[in-house]
Design a protein around this motif. Structure first.
Motif, PDB file in Angstrom:
ATOM      1  N   LEU A   1     -31.637  40.396  -2.873  1.00 54.95           N
ATOM      2  CA  LEU A   1     -32.620  39.785  -3.770  1.00 54.95           C
ATOM      3  C   LEU A   1     -33.927  39.517  -3.040  1.00 54.95           C
ATOM      4  O   LEU A   1     -35.025  39.796  -3.557  1.00 54.95           O
ATOM      5  N   LEU A   2     -33.846  38.993  -1.816  1.00 56.04           N
ATOM      6  CA  LEU A   2     -35.054  38.632  -1.075  1.00 56.04           C
ATOM      7  C   LEU A   2     -35.870  39.848  -0.651  1.00 56.04           C
ATOM      8  O   LEU A   2     -37.057  39.721  -0.358  1.00 56.04           O
ATOM      9  N   ARG A   3     -35.250  41.018  -0.637  1.00 54.35           N
ATOM     10  CA  ARG A   3     -36.016  42.236  -0.355  1.00 54.35           C
ATOM     11  C   ARG A   3     -37.035  42.516  -1.452  1.00 54.35           C
ATOM     12  O   ARG A   3     -38.006  43.236  -1.242  1.00 54.35           O
ATOM     13  N   SER A   4     -36.800  41.926  -2.643  1.00 55.99           N
ATOM     14  CA  SER A   4     -37.736  42.089  -3.768  1.00 55.99           C
ATOM     15  C   SER A   4     -38.315  40.740  -4.182  1.00 55.99           C
ATOM     16  O   SER A   4     -38.575  40.490  -5.363  1.00 55.99           O
ATOM     17  N   GLU A   5     -38.532  39.879  -3.198  1.00 62.40           N
ATOM     18  CA  GLU A   5     -39.001  38.525  -3.479  1.00 62.40           C
ATOM     19  C   GLU A   5     -40.301  38.510  -4.276  1.00 62.40           C
ATOM     20  O   GLU A   5     -40.557  37.584  -5.069  1.00 62.40           O
ATOM     21  N   GLU A   6     -41.141  39.528  -4.104  1.00 67.89           N
ATOM     22  CA  GLU A   6     -42.426  39.542  -4.805  1.00 67.89           C
ATOM     23  C   GLU A   6     -42.254  39.513  -6.323  1.00 67.89           C
ATOM     24  O   GLU A   6     -43.148  39.049  -7.047  1.00 67.89           O
ATOM     25  N   LEU A   7     -41.123  39.972  -6.815  1.00 70.63           N
ATOM     26  CA  LEU A   7     -40.880  39.945  -8.264  1.00 70.63           C
ATOM     27  C   LEU A   7     -40.772  38.523  -8.798  1.00 70.63           C
ATOM     28  O   LEU A   7     -41.014  38.273  -9.976  1.00 70.63           O
ATOM     29  N   LEU A   8     -40.398  37.585  -7.924  1.00 72.46           N
ATOM     30  CA  LEU A   8     -40.171  36.201  -8.330  1.00 72.46           C
ATOM     31  C   LEU A   8     -41.321  35.273  -7.959  1.00 72.46           C
ATOM     32  O   LEU A   8     -41.196  34.059  -8.079  1.00 72.46           O
ATOM     33  N   GLU A   9     -42.422  35.825  -7.515  1.00 74.30           N
ATOM     34  CA  GLU A   9     -43.499  34.976  -7.000  1.00 74.30           C
ATOM     35  C   GLU A   9     -44.297  34.279  -8.097  1.00 74.30           C
ATOM     36  O   GLU A   9     -44.912  33.242  -7.863  1.00 74.30           O
ATOM     37  N   GLN A  10     -44.309  34.840  -9.301  1.00 76.01           N
ATOM     38  CA  GLN A  10     -45.099  34.262 -10.387  1.00 76.01           C
ATOM     39  C   GLN A  10     -44.189  33.876 -11.561  1.00 76.01           C
ATOM     40  O   GLN A  10     -43.188  34.534 -11.831  1.00 76.01           O
TER      41      GLN A  10
ATOM     42  N   LEU B   1     -37.376  31.167  -1.138  1.00 77.94           N
ATOM     43  CA  LEU B   1     -38.304  31.632  -2.177  1.00 77.94           C
ATOM     44  C   LEU B   1     -39.538  30.737  -2.205  1.00 77.94           C
ATOM     45  O   LEU B   1     -39.427  29.512  -2.246  1.00 77.94           O
ATOM     46  N   SER B   2     -40.726  31.350  -2.187  1.00 79.39           N
ATOM     47  CA  SER B   2     -41.969  30.578  -2.110  1.00 79.39           C
ATOM     48  C   SER B   2     -42.363  29.962  -3.448  1.00 79.39           C
ATOM     49  O   SER B   2     -43.093  28.966  -3.483  1.00 79.39           O
ATOM     50  N   ASN B   3     -41.893  30.520  -4.551  1.00 81.58           N
ATOM     51  CA  ASN B   3     -42.257  30.032  -5.877  1.00 81.58           C
ATOM     52  C   ASN B   3     -41.556  28.694  -6.158  1.00 81.58           C
ATOM     53  O   ASN B   3     -40.323  28.636  -6.188  1.00 81.58           O
ATOM     54  N   PRO B   4     -42.311  27.622  -6.386  1.00 87.04           N
ATOM     55  CA  PRO B   4     -41.677  26.322  -6.658  1.00 87.04           C
ATOM     56  C   PRO B   4     -41.057  26.234  -8.046  1.00 87.04           C
ATOM     57  O   PRO B   4     -40.320  25.291  -8.330  1.00 87.04           O
ATOM     58  N   GLU B   5     -41.356  27.222  -8.897  1.00 88.66           N
ATOM     59  CA  GLU B   5     -40.837  27.201 -10.268  1.00 88.66           C
ATOM     60  C   GLU B   5     -39.581  28.067 -10.399  1.00 88.66           C
ATOM     61  O   GLU B   5     -39.441  28.858 -11.327  1.00 88.66           O
ATOM     62  N   VAL B   6     -38.671  27.916  -9.440  1.00 89.12           N
ATOM     63  CA  VAL B   6     -37.377  28.598  -9.492  1.00 89.12           C
ATOM     64  C   VAL B   6     -36.300  27.546  -9.710  1.00 89.12           C
ATOM     65  O   VAL B   6     -36.158  26.617  -8.913  1.00 89.12           O
ATOM     66  N   TYR B   7     -35.558  27.702 -10.792  1.00 95.04           N
ATOM     67  CA  TYR B   7     -34.538  26.738 -11.191  1.00 95.04           C
ATOM     68  C   TYR B   7     -33.145  27.325 -10.961  1.00 95.04           C
ATOM     69  O   TYR B   7     -32.974  28.547 -10.903  1.00 95.04           O
TER      70      TYR B   7
ATOM     71  N   LYS C   1     -33.298  18.692  -1.197  1.00 94.13           N
ATOM     72  CA  LYS C   1     -33.662  17.364  -0.690  1.00 94.13           C
ATOM     73  C   LYS C   1     -34.118  17.438   0.755  1.00 94.13           C
ATOM     74  O   LYS C   1     -35.050  16.742   1.167  1.00 94.13           O
ATOM     75  N   ALA C   2     -33.475  18.299   1.539  1.00 90.55           N
ATOM     76  CA  ALA C   2     -33.841  18.441   2.946  1.00 90.55           C
ATOM     77  C   ALA C   2     -35.262  18.972   3.100  1.00 90.55           C
ATOM     78  O   ALA C   2     -35.952  18.652   4.065  1.00 90.55           O
ATOM     79  N   GLN C   3     -35.705  19.758   2.130  1.00 89.88           N
ATOM     80  CA  GLN C   3     -37.062  20.318   2.175  1.00 89.88           C
ATOM     81  C   GLN C   3     -38.067  19.479   1.400  1.00 89.88           C
ATOM     82  O   GLN C   3     -39.240  19.839   1.318  1.00 89.88           O
ATOM     83  N   GLY C   4     -37.596  18.382   0.802  1.00 91.94           N
ATOM     84  CA  GLY C   4     -38.485  17.543   0.004  1.00 91.94           C
ATOM     85  C   GLY C   4     -38.880  18.172  -1.313  1.00 91.94           C
ATOM     86  O   GLY C   4     -39.893  17.812  -1.912  1.00 91.94           O
ATOM     87  N   ARG C   5     -38.072  19.122  -1.798  1.00 97.22           N
ATOM     88  CA  ARG C   5     -38.350  19.784  -3.066  1.00 97.22           C
ATOM     89  C   ARG C   5     -37.694  19.043  -4.221  1.00 97.22           C
ATOM     90  O   ARG C   5     -36.735  18.287  -4.042  1.00 97.22           O
ATOM     91  N   ASP C   6     -38.199  19.287  -5.434  1.00 95.63           N
ATOM     92  CA  ASP C   6     -37.528  18.777  -6.620  1.00 95.63           C
ATOM     93  C   ASP C   6     -36.184  19.468  -6.761  1.00 95.63           C
ATOM     94  O   ASP C   6     -36.048  20.669  -6.485  1.00 95.63           O
ATOM     95  N   THR C   7     -35.181  18.717  -7.208  1.00 98.80           N
ATOM     96  CA  THR C   7     -33.843  19.288  -7.379  1.00 98.80           C
ATOM     97  C   THR C   7     -33.726  19.861  -8.791  1.00 98.80           C
ATOM     98  O   THR C   7     -33.244  19.214  -9.712  1.00 98.80           O
ATOM     99  N   GLN C   8     -34.209  21.092  -8.929  1.00 96.41           N
ATOM    100  CA  GLN C   8     -34.273  21.757 -10.241  1.00 96.41           C
ATOM    101  C   GLN C   8     -32.997  22.551 -10.495  1.00 96.41           C
ATOM    102  O   GLN C   8     -33.014  23.760 -10.710  1.00 96.41           O
ATOM    103  N   HIS C   9     -31.870  21.828 -10.446  1.00 99.32           N
ATOM    104  CA  HIS C   9     -30.579  22.495 -10.551  1.00 99.32           C
ATOM    105  C   HIS C   9     -29.710  21.802 -11.597  1.00 99.32           C
ATOM    106  O   HIS C   9     -29.734  20.582 -11.722  1.00 99.32           O
ATOM    107  N   GLN C  10     -28.941  22.596 -12.324  1.00 99.01           N
ATOM    108  CA  GLN C  10     -28.003  22.060 -13.313  1.00 99.01           C
ATOM    109  C   GLN C  10     -26.628  22.666 -13.092  1.00 99.01           C
ATOM    110  O   GLN C  10     -26.494  23.885 -12.896  1.00 99.01           O
TER     111      GLN C  10
END
Length: 343
Positions: free
Chosen positions: A9-18, A35-41, A58-67
């Motif tokens: 998946l990460l070989r095509s990371e650019e697909l998930l950037e926007q 993944l650099s995109n913060p809008e990944v749930y 939490k370790a990265q200080g990111r929002d926990t956008q997980h269900q």
């Protein structure tokens, strides 16, 4: 170390950037950190990866956008999604039906998985939703397919995927709700039936159905002794959903707890019943059951017992002998053994 599917998946990371993206049942929680995109749930049906994803965020200080849910809320509106293909074809079909109902028209849908896990069938699975399906990568014994959702999408209703069956064991009739992706979907597993046939008595104390699946053992025990305090646990959100539904169908009061092994369980039990797993995804994996055996003594009351059924080839007897003072073989067939173990 990321799983092979995540590396592809990460070989095509650019697909998930926007845009806003949904990752469905990733095989590791750390892929979100890459993944650099913060809008990944994250949509998780396995509690261990859900917990891992929360901890990494939490370790990265990111929002926990997980269900952690059996089905994702279709009121969501995503620009794209990635499905890590499950081993059961019907489970994959159900997930895709759920996912596309969460996507905007024209959204991108990626499916990634191992060659041994059926990823070659991904194009066929995607054709109900797209006339534009392409294999975009192949590496590390995995492949990834991409599709543009360009066909009409039906509303998703998980109840339409449910199977409710009537079962009878040892003069006890009960109903079972199951879904694709749950162990022994739509039928009573022969090993589980053998275990139920050999439950002579259910105590009135606190009992546990470990790795409960559709809740068959817990419901049977609750009907055999309505005074029992039934607890069921599983790592799968689909199993948690089905066990809750099965308990409701049978009028059994039960506490159903998502847990990675015994980690989320507190207190002690008078009896524990299990037909434990020996697979993680498509791979044979004894670690969950071996860890369960090693930790269970801390969760059993004095004179508490474990009744376990296992395929004979698994040879769990040696590990049980290490962990328990008394191990008795209640019955065995050419395929299964049922053990009763006491502290």
């Amino acid at each position: 170390m990321l799983s092979a599917a995540s590396q592809v998946l990460l070989r095509s990371e650019e697909l998930l950037e926007q845009g806003k993206w949904l990752l469905v049942n990733p095989t590791d929680g750390h892929v979100f950190s890459e993944l650099s995109n913060p809008e990944v749930y994250g949509f998780h049906q396995f509690f261990d990866i859900y917990e891992q994803s929360i901890a990494a965020a939490k370790a990265q200080g990111r929002d926990t956008q997980h269900q952690f849910v059996a089905a994702y809320d279709t009121d969501a509106s995503f620009d794209g999604a990635v499905l890590y293909l499950p081993k059961a074809k019907a489970h994959g079909q159900m997930l895709l039906a759920n996912i596309v109902a969460c996507l905007k028209p024209g959204a991108t849908l990626l499916v990634v998985g191992e060659n041994k896990g059926g990823i070659k069938s991904a194009a066929k699975l995607l054709t109900p939703y797209s006339d534009n399906v392409n294999k975009i990568d192949s590496a590390r014994h995995c492949a990834m397919f991409a599709a543009v959702v360009d066909k009409p999408v039906a509303p998703f209703d998980i109840t339409k995927w449910q199977d409710v069956s009537e079962q009878q064991v040892a003069d006890i009739s009960f109903k079972v709700c199951s879904l694709p992706g749950v162990f022994s979907h739509g039928e009573l597993d022969k090993g589980t039936q053998l275990l139920l046939d050999n439950i002579d008595r259910v105590v009135s104390g606190r009992i546990l159905d470990f790795a409960c699946g559709a809740g068959i053992i817990g419901c049977f025990a609750g009907l055999k002794n309505p005074q029992a305090q039934v607890v069921m646990s599983d790592v799968s959100a689909l199993a948690i959903y089905c066990s809750q539904k099965s308990a409701e169908l049978n009028g059994v009061k039960a506490q159903v707890i998502p847990s990675n092994g015994l980690r989320a369980l507190t207190g002690k039990f008078a009896q524990v019943f299990t037909n434990p797993p020996f697979h993680t995804g498509i791979k044979t994996d004894y670690s969950v059951t071996e860890g369960f055996m090693q930790q269970l003594k801390n969760h059993l009351q004095d004179r508490g017992s474990l009744i376990l059924v296992a395929n004979k080839f698994l040879r769990y007897a040696d590990e049980l002998d290490k962990q328990f003072k008394s191990v008795q073989t209640l019955t065995e067939t050419t395929k299964f053994s049922v053990y009763c173990c006491r502290r």
